[in-house]
Design an enzyme around this catalytic site. Structure first.
Site, PDB file in Angstrom:
ATOM      1  N   TYR A   1       0.862  -1.179   0.000  1.00  0.00           N
ATOM      2  CA  TYR A   1       0.000   0.000   0.000  1.00  0.00           C
ATOM      3  C   TYR A   1       0.901   1.232   0.000  1.00  0.00           C
ATOM      4  CZ  TYR A   1      -3.778   3.180   0.791  1.00  0.00           C
ATOM      5  OH  TYR A   1      -4.695   4.196   0.617  1.00  0.00           O
TER       6      TYR A   1
ATOM      7  N   SER B   1       4.694   9.827  11.942  1.00  0.00           N
ATOM      8  CA  SER B   1       6.149   9.724  11.976  1.00  0.00           C
ATOM      9  C   SER B   1       6.745  10.461  13.185  1.00  0.00           C
ATOM     10  CB  SER B   1       6.687  10.315  10.675  1.00  0.00           C
ATOM     11  OG  SER B   1       8.006   9.900  10.462  1.00  0.00           O
TER      12      SER B   1
ATOM     13  N   HIS C   1      12.545   7.043  14.560  1.00  0.00           N
ATOM     14  CA  HIS C   1      13.909   7.451  14.210  1.00  0.00           C
ATOM     15  C   HIS C   1      14.606   7.953  15.474  1.00  0.00           C
ATOM     16  CE1 HIS C   1      11.389   8.465  10.595  1.00  0.00           C
ATOM     17  NE2 HIS C   1      12.327   7.787   9.987  1.00  0.00           N
TER      18      HIS C   1
ATOM     19  N   ASP D   1      15.976   8.342   4.901  1.00  0.00           N
ATOM     20  CA  ASP D   1      14.682   8.392   4.209  1.00  0.00           C
ATOM     21  C   ASP D   1      14.825   8.052   2.728  1.00  0.00           C
ATOM     22  OD1 ASP D   1      13.321   9.097   6.453  1.00  0.00           O
ATOM     23  OD2 ASP D   1      13.232  11.237   6.004  1.00  0.00           O
TER      24      ASP D   1
END
Lengths: 448, 448
Positions: free
Chosen positions: B146, B253, B344, B377
């Site tokens: 997805y 995130s 992260h 990233d």
């Protein structure tokens, strides 16, 4: 037992027979629905019951555990008697037959050795200008195991869940087991003690799963829940998934035997029965290229089932989910076997090892006539906690990695970053993420 | 931005600030609830909406996909236009800036190299009397990805999902992307084509997840679904879990930076903003042992946010989830960081590598001042698909094993079985499983 020949039918029809209903499509037996109606005041589906129980334990903690123990199991639970005491462990040890305890120790040794050999390590690789990339394998901190304790109690399940967790290096392993008449099977406790399980709680069902997922004043919150259970336990594992990780969603046990004309029909029949005796929902399937073997096995199974101690269960299982399929050739036999994606796959052919590369979907493969499934259930070393119901398409056998996580590591230098910078900035700008580009430029890095 | 000193508060209070709400506890914004009321005729929770959509797609297939595309996205979907055509791929290629395409190719190479180095292999070990035990690592057959396509479209997410699947050896990779005005971002299609993704469907939301989980006449059923999405996509992944496997349940995130007095406050501020610009729910946290750095970073962030292209989003994110914590010492800083279990984690200290062994919970760790998050990233190699919201306690970064399964192999000989037989029979009988014992004895094996 039903015998179906692919040549009289079609491959598509045979596959239809091999398709398992989804674990959430299985109808509850009437007596369970009646009991649930009595307890919950409405004819709720299993999923609705589980959502209610999990929600209550999440909100109310121990109070909900105590209430449901009374409502569902008629057990007087309290915060004082949830955890198994040292006295109870000692009583179990006093009760244990030394021969059984010795066998449990041997099983623990074998399972530990296999899992130690399997353990993956953190690793590093290097890149230009002194950059390093890596991946850390880190054990989970706290794990919760569910061990069923209903119709049968399986100390072997304690071993097959807990030893891989211990080998992974999990700091704290806790366990929930539903008590029977207020007690837990002594061998379950002995196995737990031998493995060094920190805490055992006398709690069962969806409540136990919810307690370990969210934590209560008494039961600690864990990072992952593993182990098999009934439909309520399984649905609860799905419900709490995301708050914790879970190992898999598993249903009734299965065996699928792939055999040619060289297979011994007695062995095939006995192995099918060793699966069928587990419970009425268990499935035993033979796929063979030899019509003669098919006939012999059908006769042999009828004969043997009649003299088994658990013959009612085995007969019900065979009636419901027993099947013999005659395939056109070995290629088709393996196509059917992979389609079924069975928990246990036995290969009883002339050259069984040669077929291994063609196995795509199975929980565990038992190769050749001296590798009957009970060897794997108790002694060989791999865990007997395996995906069922066709989920071997995607789930793995429970293993050391079940209890570890992987963390990426990126350690760059200024020169390495300089080399990558223009491409990073190009992509960040193409995605409209200006601050991403800025974080690079700012470090004194040229980007054209 | 809020600055909290552990010494003025308590470790327990700081941990409370670091606790994330569960992904199913996040309230839907009012405008979303109003839209849902209009569409579904009732103020349903996100979970109720998702159960309805998934149930309909499971029962009705394409018809439900077409209906929901119209109802939710006002898109005229049909079985003829669900899959992206060769013409659409060609048009995307014609639209692409060659510099961006070159950067995508470089990213694909780097991600492939890292994942190839990481790949585990099937393995064997031997036991007495010629027995062998092993574990096969087998790629999944068909995987569904997805890729979000709403407020921003990220070709990098195609790379970070699909390349690990390809390296694992998955036969068939399909992808669902919600279209915007009937089209998919050209770089998303270019990346898909470069990686060799078999099929791309213009379907989004919970519908897309359900279609891949159960299959429709047009969309094939997959074995596992991976990739990030909004709350509806995430709840749908939970809903279909068990019918397929999923990678993880992920939310907004996050970055958490651990820094001492040696860190450059400009770098810290820029890296926090590169996270904050993602969306208003994103979180940016600094944990430092140095009160001076804390002050400088707070000032620097205020200054920088004002000039960002996505300043409204970044400011909203910082207001909501931005935080600076002053820890008593580095040991406590890492304790807080592990408690937060961030997606992260950047380590900006004098000797950052020395702290790595103390990292227990994180999706990815960025070591030292030249390893800013955007490097990971886009370019370094590890996937940027990472666990969020504290789930790095138990979930792994997306990796090659995400797309493989482990199958146990047991290949015994008569003499090996003879050696194990007495213990197997002892345990089988202790568990009341007579047919298990019989399957051993029958093979001419003595058990006393």
């Amino acid at each position: 037992m039903r015998i179906v020949a692919a040549k009289d039918s079609s491959a598509a029809e045979v596959k239809k027979l091999l398709r398992k209903p989804a674990f959430d499509e299985i109808e509850l037996p009437d007596f369970v629905r009646q009991a649930n109606s009595r307890i919950f005041g409405a004819d709720l589906s299993a999923a609705e019951i589980v959502r209610r129980i999990v929600g209550d334990v999440r909100k109310e903690g121990d109070a909900a555990l105590i209430r449901y123990a009374k409502m569902i199991d008629n057990v007087e639970l309290s915060t004082d008697n949830m955890a198994v005491t040292q006295e109870e462990f000692s009583a179990a040890e006093a009760d244990g037959d030394p021969r059984v305890v010795a066998a449990l120790k041997k099983a623990i040794d074998n399972v530990r050795r296999y899992h130690e050999e399997q353990k993956s390590q953190s690793w590093w690789t290097t890149r230009s200008h002194g950059a390093m990339l890596g991946q850390m394998l880190v054990p989970l901190s706290r794990v919760g195991l569910y061990v069923p304790g209903g119709t049968a109690a399986y100390p072997s399940s304690v071993i097959m869940n807990a030893v891989p967790a211990k080998v992974a290096g999990v700091d704290e392993v806790v366990m929930c087991v539903p008590p029977k008449n207020g007690k837990i099977n002594p061998y379950v406790l002995i196995a737990a003690k031998l493995i060094g399980i920190d805490k055992v709680y006398k709690i069962g069902g969806a409540q136990a799963v919810a307690a370990m997922a969210y934590g209560t004043a008494t039961v600690p919150r864990v990072d992952k829940i593993a182990g098999p259970g009934n439909i309520f336990v399984t649905l609860a594992k799905k419900e709490v998934f995301g708050a914790v990780d879970i190992d898999m969603l598993a249903g009734p046990s299965e065996i699928l035997i792939v055999a040619d004309a060289t297979a011994d029909s007695d062995y095939v029949a006995a192995d099918m029965l060793s699966q069928a005796e587990h419970d009425a929902l268990a499935a035993s399937i033979l796929i063979t290229t030899d019509a003669g073997l098919a006939e012999q096995v059908a006769v042999e199974v009828e004969k043997r089932v009649a003299v088994l101690p658990r013959r009612e269960i085995a007969a019900a299982s065979l009636e419901r989910n027993g099947m013999i399929i005659i395939a056109d050739d070995m290629k088709q036999a393996l196509e059917f076997a992979n389609y079924a994606a069975p928990e246990h796959m036995e290969i009883l052919t002339k050259e069984p090892m040669a077929l291994l590369p063609f196995v795509k979907n199975a929980g565990a493969v038992f190769v050749g006539e001296y590798s009957p499934e009970p060897l794997g259930d108790y002694m060989a070393g791999p865990s007997h906690v395996l995906p069922t119901g066709g989920t071997a398409r995607f789930y793995s056998v429970l293993n050391v990695e079940t209890f570890m996580k992987r963390i990426s590591v990126i350690s760059a230098t200024k020169d390495y970053l300089q080399e990558a910078a223009a491409d990073i900035v190009t992509l960040a700008e193409a995605e409209g993420l200006g601050a991403h580009a800025e974080a690079i430029k700012l470090r004194g890095i040229k980007t054209v």
